[in-house]
Enzyme design. Sequence first.
Site, PDB file in Angstrom:
ATOM      1  N   SER A 189      49.185  73.420  -5.051  1.00 21.93           N
ATOM      2  CA  SER A 189      49.167  74.251  -3.837  1.00 21.93           C
ATOM      3  C   SER A 189      48.456  75.560  -4.174  1.00 21.93           C
ATOM      4  CB  SER A 189      50.601  74.542  -3.368  1.00 21.93           C
ATOM      5  OG  SER A 189      51.255  75.356  -4.338  1.00 21.93           O
ATOM      6  N   ASP A 201      46.305  70.950  -2.676  1.00 21.48           N
ATOM      7  CA  ASP A 201      47.284  70.529  -1.661  1.00 21.48           C
ATOM      8  C   ASP A 201      47.340  71.575  -0.540  1.00 21.48           C
ATOM      9  OD1 ASP A 201      49.359  68.974  -0.611  1.00 21.48           O
ATOM     10  OD2 ASP A 201      50.908  70.034  -1.756  1.00 21.48           O
TER      11      ASP A 201
HETATM   12  P1  13P Z   1      58.254  67.433  -0.984  1.00 20.05           P
HETATM   13  O1  13P Z   1      58.402  68.781  -1.612  1.00 20.05           O
HETATM   14  O2  13P Z   1      59.185  67.255   0.172  1.00 20.05           O
HETATM   15  O3  13P Z   1      58.364  66.336  -1.973  1.00 20.05           O
HETATM   16  O4  13P Z   1      56.797  67.374  -0.328  1.00 20.05           O
HETATM   17  C1  13P Z   1      55.663  67.446  -1.148  1.00 20.05           C
HETATM   18  C2  13P Z   1      54.407  67.496  -0.371  1.00 20.05           C
HETATM   19  O5  13P Z   1      54.273  66.914   0.676  1.00 20.05           O
HETATM   20  C3  13P Z   1      53.280  68.252  -0.934  1.00 20.05           C
HETATM   21  O6  13P Z   1      52.211  68.327  -0.057  1.00 20.05           O
END
Ligand code: 13P
Length: 287
Positions: free
Chosen positions: A49, A84
């Site tokens: 991220s 992400d």
């Molecule tokens: P979770 O944290 O619910 O596993 O989701 C991860 C996600 O979708 C990252 O984009």
Amino acid sequence: MLVSATEMLQKAKAGHYAVGQFNINNLEWTKAILLTAQENNSPVILGVSEGAGKYMGGYDVVVGMVNGLIKDQNITVPVALHLDHGSYEHCYKCIEAGFSSVMFDGSHYPIEENVAKTTELVAAAHEKGISIEAEVGSIGGEEDGVVGMGECADPNECKAIADLGIDFLAAGIGNIHGKYPANWQGLSFETLDAIQKLTGDMPLVLHGGTGIPTEMIQKAISLGVAKINVNTECQLSFAAATRKYIEAGKDLEGKGFDPRKLLAPGFEAIKATVKEKMEIFGSIGKA
Ligand code: 13P
């Protein structure tokens, strides 16, 4: 060597299994996930991220760390390094830094603007052989300060975005980042089915993989999901194992405070969680 996620996800969609995207936070996370993928002969996607990229010191640090681990730990399974929920600007930064895959999250823009920005980023990513994921319909919950209310994507908008030449598509189907609340309605399989009917061979992405019951995961895979994102579950297992170590007073015994010892139970816990997910997703032995 890093690879784009396109081929691994096309194979997964055709073979009716899913490849896990596991988000990374530091060296321990990255090494645990890569070693687990190698031990289980599974393709894997490392998710970063924007917040995690900043925490680790920047995208160049991340690319250097991941490439170094792949070389020095003899990782031979396909590995994609993926941004992400990227903003428009950060997609460009990661394309420049050496990521092999990016996600442009334009779900908060009006559809016309999401289409325009996605079109431009598809060209920039493909020029460098990088795969690109786009999103329609926001994913619920909170991740790195990005709060989505959770909604089901409009299948026609999914088709419009899928037609732009993206490699895989994240579509909201009632999924939520983080733990699911007790009153969660579950995934909307009608929405997923309608999206797959309109988007054909396009690999679909299920965000919010933490805490979705195994039967729902398997049904989602049968309806075209080929990539499942997991973040919170590794954080929870790392925290629980670290808590156990400290509560047992192990950090106070001998050299138990050595970070290599202190972080070892959490490292092993991440490995166990990733392996369990790979088993459920069906990616073991598919490298
Ligand atoms: P979770 O944290 O619910 O596993 O989701 C991860 C996600 O979708 C990252 O984009």
